[in-house]
Design a protein around this motif. Structure first.
Motif, PDB file in Angstrom:
ATOM      1  N   ILE A 243     -14.494  15.795   0.356  1.00  0.00           N
ATOM      2  CA  ILE A 243     -14.070  17.021  -0.311  1.00  0.00           C
ATOM      3  C   ILE A 243     -14.819  17.165  -1.644  1.00  0.00           C
ATOM      4  CG2 ILE A 243     -12.091  18.263  -1.314  1.00  0.00           C
ATOM      5  CD1 ILE A 243     -11.832  18.020   1.667  1.00  0.00           C
ATOM      6  N   ASP A 244     -15.122  18.376  -2.018  1.00  0.00           N
ATOM      7  CA  ASP A 244     -15.806  18.634  -3.289  1.00  0.00           C
ATOM      8  C   ASP A 244     -14.799  18.591  -4.443  1.00  0.00           C
ATOM      9  OD1 ASP A 244     -17.589  19.341  -5.274  1.00  0.00           O
ATOM     10  OD2 ASP A 244     -17.476  21.486  -4.840  1.00  0.00           O
ATOM     11  N   TYR A 245     -14.449  17.351  -4.836  1.00  0.00           N
ATOM     12  CA  TYR A 245     -13.549  17.194  -5.973  1.00  0.00           C
ATOM     13  C   TYR A 245     -14.278  17.462  -7.291  1.00  0.00           C
ATOM     14  CZ  TYR A 245     -10.384  14.743  -2.760  1.00  0.00           C
ATOM     15  OH  TYR A 245      -9.558  14.403  -1.723  1.00  0.00           O
ATOM     16  N   GLU A 246     -15.523  16.953  -7.380  1.00  0.00           N
ATOM     17  CA  GLU A 246     -16.265  17.058  -8.637  1.00  0.00           C
ATOM     18  C   GLU A 246     -16.529  18.499  -9.028  1.00  0.00           C
ATOM     19  OE1 GLU A 246     -16.751  13.120  -6.854  1.00  0.00           O
ATOM     20  OE2 GLU A 246     -16.997  15.163  -6.104  1.00  0.00           O
ATOM     21  N   GLY A 247     -16.890  19.317  -8.035  1.00  0.00           N
ATOM     22  CA  GLY A 247     -17.162  20.724  -8.320  1.00  0.00           C
ATOM     23  C   GLY A 247     -15.914  21.568  -8.430  1.00  0.00           C
ATOM     24  N   LYS A 248     -14.761  20.930  -8.165  1.00  0.00           N
ATOM     25  CA  LYS A 248     -13.453  21.584  -8.279  1.00  0.00           C
ATOM     26  C   LYS A 248     -13.304  22.796  -7.351  1.00  0.00           C
ATOM     27  CE  LYS A 248     -12.910  20.113 -13.088  1.00  0.00           C
ATOM     28  NZ  LYS A 248     -12.160  18.919 -12.712  1.00  0.00           N
ATOM     29  N   THR A 249     -14.107  22.801  -6.265  1.00  0.00           N
ATOM     30  CA  THR A 249     -13.964  23.880  -5.285  1.00  0.00           C
ATOM     31  C   THR A 249     -13.046  23.448  -4.133  1.00  0.00           C
ATOM     32  OG1 THR A 249     -15.833  23.188  -3.898  1.00  0.00           O
ATOM     33  CG2 THR A 249     -16.324  24.614  -5.794  1.00  0.00           C
ATOM     34  N   ASN A 250     -12.836  22.132  -3.984  1.00  0.00           N
ATOM     35  CA  ASN A 250     -12.062  21.570  -2.884  1.00  0.00           C
ATOM     36  C   ASN A 250     -12.632  21.955  -1.513  1.00  0.00           C
ATOM     37  OD1 ASN A 250     -10.176  20.187  -4.511  1.00  0.00           O
ATOM     38  ND2 ASN A 250      -9.080  22.108  -4.860  1.00  0.00           N
ATOM     39  N   ARG A 251     -13.919  22.262  -1.498  1.00  0.00           N
ATOM     40  CA  ARG A 251     -14.586  22.626  -0.249  1.00  0.00           C
ATOM     41  C   ARG A 251     -14.744  21.397   0.640  1.00  0.00           C
ATOM     42  NH1 ARG A 251     -20.170  23.008   0.855  1.00  0.00           N
ATOM     43  NH2 ARG A 251     -20.543  22.515  -1.346  1.00  0.00           N
ATOM     44  N   GLU A 252     -14.574  21.583   1.951  1.00  0.00           N
ATOM     45  CA  GLU A 252     -14.770  20.493   2.896  1.00  0.00           C
ATOM     46  C   GLU A 252     -16.261  20.214   3.054  1.00  0.00           C
ATOM     47  OE1 GLU A 252     -12.844  21.975   6.362  1.00  0.00           O
ATOM     48  OE2 GLU A 252     -10.836  21.381   5.718  1.00  0.00           O
ATOM     49  N   LEU A 253     -16.648  18.950   2.836  1.00  0.00           N
ATOM     50  CA  LEU A 253     -18.053  18.576   2.886  1.00  0.00           C
ATOM     51  C   LEU A 253     -18.407  17.793   4.151  1.00  0.00           C
ATOM     52  CD1 LEU A 253     -18.531  17.461  -0.846  1.00  0.00           C
ATOM     53  CD2 LEU A 253     -19.005  19.696   0.176  1.00  0.00           C
ATOM     54  N   SER A 254     -17.407  17.457   4.949  1.00  0.00           N
ATOM     55  CA  SER A 254     -17.683  16.708   6.174  1.00  0.00           C
ATOM     56  C   SER A 254     -16.610  17.007   7.202  1.00  0.00           C
ATOM     57  CB  SER A 254     -17.738  15.201   5.897  1.00  0.00           C
ATOM     58  OG  SER A 254     -16.443  14.699   5.615  1.00  0.00           O
ATOM     59  N   SER A 255     -16.866  16.554   8.418  1.00  0.00           N
ATOM     60  CA  SER A 255     -15.919  16.709   9.524  1.00  0.00           C
ATOM     61  C   SER A 255     -15.696  15.352  10.185  1.00  0.00           C
ATOM     62  CB  SER A 255     -16.456  17.699  10.553  1.00  0.00           C
ATOM     63  OG  SER A 255     -15.737  17.595  11.770  1.00  0.00           O
ATOM     64  N   SER A 256     -14.441  15.029  10.479  1.00  0.00           N
ATOM     65  CA  SER A 256     -14.131  13.773  11.163  1.00  0.00           C
ATOM     66  C   SER A 256     -14.459  13.836  12.653  1.00  0.00           C
ATOM     67  CB  SER A 256     -12.651  13.425  10.984  1.00  0.00           C
ATOM     68  OG  SER A 256     -12.379  13.080   9.645  1.00  0.00           O
ATOM     69  N   PHE A 257     -14.866  15.006  13.131  1.00  0.00           N
ATOM     70  CA  PHE A 257     -15.197  15.171  14.541  1.00  0.00           C
ATOM     71  C   PHE A 257     -16.667  15.550  14.720  1.00  0.00           C
ATOM     72  CE2 PHE A 257     -10.688  15.898  13.985  1.00  0.00           C
ATOM     73  CZ  PHE A 257     -10.148  15.039  14.944  1.00  0.00           C
ATOM     74  N   SER A 258     -17.518  15.056  13.807  1.00  0.00           N
ATOM     75  CA  SER A 258     -18.938  15.393  13.846  1.00  0.00           C
ATOM     76  C   SER A 258     -19.777  14.360  14.591  1.00  0.00           C
ATOM     77  CB  SER A 258     -19.479  15.541  12.415  1.00  0.00           C
ATOM     78  OG  SER A 258     -19.302  14.329  11.685  1.00  0.00           O
ATOM     79  N   SER A 259     -19.164  13.255  15.019  1.00  0.00           N
ATOM     80  CA  SER A 259     -19.875  12.209  15.753  1.00  0.00           C
ATOM     81  C   SER A 259     -19.536  12.312  17.229  1.00  0.00           C
ATOM     82  CB  SER A 259     -19.491  10.824  15.225  1.00  0.00           C
ATOM     83  OG  SER A 259     -19.891   9.809  16.127  1.00  0.00           O
ATOM     84  N   GLU A 260     -20.545  12.535  18.051  1.00  0.00           N
ATOM     85  CA  GLU A 260     -20.324  12.675  19.495  1.00  0.00           C
ATOM     86  C   GLU A 260     -19.745  11.403  20.089  1.00  0.00           C
ATOM     87  OE1 GLU A 260     -22.883  13.539  23.613  1.00  0.00           O
ATOM     88  OE2 GLU A 260     -23.795  13.906  21.648  1.00  0.00           O
ATOM     89  N   ALA A 261     -20.284  10.246  19.694  1.00  0.00           N
ATOM     90  CA  ALA A 261     -19.797   8.980  20.239  1.00  0.00           C
ATOM     91  C   ALA A 261     -18.367   8.708  19.792  1.00  0.00           C
ATOM     92  CB  ALA A 261     -20.712   7.837  19.800  1.00  0.00           C
ATOM     93  N   GLN A 262     -18.067   9.010  18.544  1.00  0.00           N
ATOM     94  CA  GLN A 262     -16.705   8.813  18.032  1.00  0.00           C
ATOM     95  C   GLN A 262     -15.727   9.714  18.779  1.00  0.00           C
ATOM     96  OE1 GLN A 262     -16.181   8.301  13.719  1.00  0.00           O
ATOM     97  NE2 GLN A 262     -14.637   9.909  13.788  1.00  0.00           N
ATOM     98  N   ASN A 263     -16.117  10.947  19.024  1.00  0.00           N
ATOM     99  CA  ASN A 263     -15.267  11.871  19.779  1.00  0.00           C
ATOM    100  C   ASN A 263     -15.030  11.364  21.201  1.00  0.00           C
ATOM    101  OD1 ASN A 263     -15.275  13.512  17.547  1.00  0.00           O
ATOM    102  ND2 ASN A 263     -16.676  15.032  18.391  1.00  0.00           N
ATOM    103  N   ARG A 264     -16.086  10.826  21.812  1.00  0.00           N
ATOM    104  CA  ARG A 264     -15.964  10.285  23.164  1.00  0.00           C
ATOM    105  C   ARG A 264     -14.943   9.153  23.186  1.00  0.00           C
ATOM    106  NH1 ARG A 264     -21.160   7.955  24.287  1.00  0.00           N
ATOM    107  NH2 ARG A 264     -21.851  10.080  23.945  1.00  0.00           N
ATOM    108  N   PHE A 265     -14.982   8.307  22.161  1.00  0.00           N
ATOM    109  CA  PHE A 265     -14.004   7.221  22.069  1.00  0.00           C
ATOM    110  C   PHE A 265     -12.585   7.766  21.940  1.00  0.00           C
ATOM    111  CE2 PHE A 265     -11.263   5.024  19.060  1.00  0.00           C
ATOM    112  CZ  PHE A 265     -10.930   3.906  19.825  1.00  0.00           C
ATOM    113  N   LEU A 266     -12.378   8.768  21.087  1.00  0.00           N
ATOM    114  CA  LEU A 266     -11.036   9.320  20.889  1.00  0.00           C
ATOM    115  C   LEU A 266     -10.484   9.904  22.181  1.00  0.00           C
ATOM    116  CD1 LEU A 266     -11.444  11.047  17.405  1.00  0.00           C
ATOM    117  CD2 LEU A 266     -10.221   8.923  17.917  1.00  0.00           C
ATOM    118  N   ILE A 267     -11.342  10.577  22.941  1.00  0.00           N
ATOM    119  CA  ILE A 267     -10.912  11.138  24.224  1.00  0.00           C
ATOM    120  C   ILE A 267     -10.530  10.015  25.188  1.00  0.00           C
ATOM    121  CG2 ILE A 267     -11.695  12.394  26.258  1.00  0.00           C
ATOM    122  CD1 ILE A 267     -13.491  14.027  24.250  1.00  0.00           C
TER     123      ILE A 267
END
Length: 279
Positions: A243-267
């Motif tokens: 999260i963009d804490y430093e810029g104080k925008t609280n914008r999401e900077l990443s996704s926990s579902f951006s790794s294909e292999a990680q998603n395959r494991f979760l499924i």
């Protein structure tokens, strides 16, 4: 003209087939999943909860399971849990004695559980002290939180047990989604009930960017995904977006579902958990 009519008829038939298949999957799911969450502590955890509650229903439509979510932890009761085969903790854990008792009995009677990141957190003193020995020491096995990397970064994970049903489709190593990585007070390697499925690969070091020196790991052994062989459960350390804490925008900077292999494991983890009771 006849060719295009045939193509149109084929496309409509295919669409109708998938529509009917999707409706049948919703009406007769292979198994039912319910996710509990709080979504009040840390914007990074809140971001993950909202992301998970968008991603899992889509996977349910694709793989034939139903997915519900609730922030009402009082639903952790025998009558409610009896209608679900898999329980997820997206963040935190139950705090009321009746909720805890119901969850423990659910797991001891063969229920299935998938927990993420902050669901295992315990630190005394804090808002989430270690005051539930069965959950933190026996069930999850990690004990209390000890430290973490910062800021959230990707890591190369090494699959420790490639014969487990949840990891059979994974390569020996893969790049995980960005995450804040935890370490724990208990030595999971020394626990005979714990099967470590994944750990931080040494090629990830240095892991973290600081600015504090202890927030950057340079060496060591860090389990990040494991199961307790006495229960039908999986804990995954992932579940903290950047999260963009430093810029104080609280914008999401990443996704926990951006790794294909990680998603395959979760499924695959969900499909394994939903297959039936441990006992």
């Amino acid at each position: 003209m006849i060719y295009f009519q045939r193509q149109l008829a084929y496309s409509l038939t295919l669409c109708l087939f998938w529509l009917i298949t999707g409706l049948q999957a919703q009406q007769n799911p292979k198994f039912r999943v319910v996710a509990f969450y709080t979504a009040q502590n840390d914007r990074a955890h809140i971001s993950f909860v909202h992301e998970a509650n968008r991603w899992f229903p889509k996977m349910g439509e694709q793989y034939g399971f139903s997915y519900d979510s609730t922030s009402n932890w009082d639903n952790l009761n025998p009558a409610f849990l009896a209608t679900y085969q898999v329980v997820l903790f997206l963040d935190t854990r139950p705090d009321e004695p009746a909720q805890r008792e119901a969850f423990q009995k659910y797991m001891e009677n063969g229920g299935s559980w998938l927990g993420f990141h902050f669901a295992a957190f315990a630190l005394t003193p804090s808002k989430y002290p270690q005051n539930w020995d069965w959950y933190h020491n026996e069930f999850i096995g990690a004990g209390s939180y000890k430290s973490n990397t910062w800021r959230p970064t990707s890591a190369i994970l090494r699959v420790e047990d490639r014969k487990h049903p949840t990891t059979k489709r994974l390569p020996a190593t893969f790049k995980a989604a960005p995450n804040e990585w935890y370490r724990w007070t208990n030595d999971l390697k020394a626990n005979p009930d714990i099967d470590i499925l994944m750990s931080i690969d040494s090629t990830s070091f240095p892991l973290g960017t600081g600015p504090k020196p202890h927030e950057i790991w340079h060496s060591g052994y860090y389990p990040v995904v494991w199961t307790n062989k006495k229960y039908k459960m999986v804990y995954v350390n992932m579940g903290h977006n950047d999260i963009d804490y430093e810029g104080k925008t609280n914008r999401e900077l990443s996704s926990s579902f951006s790794s294909e292999a990680q998603n395959r494991f979760l499924i695959d983890a969900l499909l394994w958990l939903g297959k039936g009771k441990k006992r």
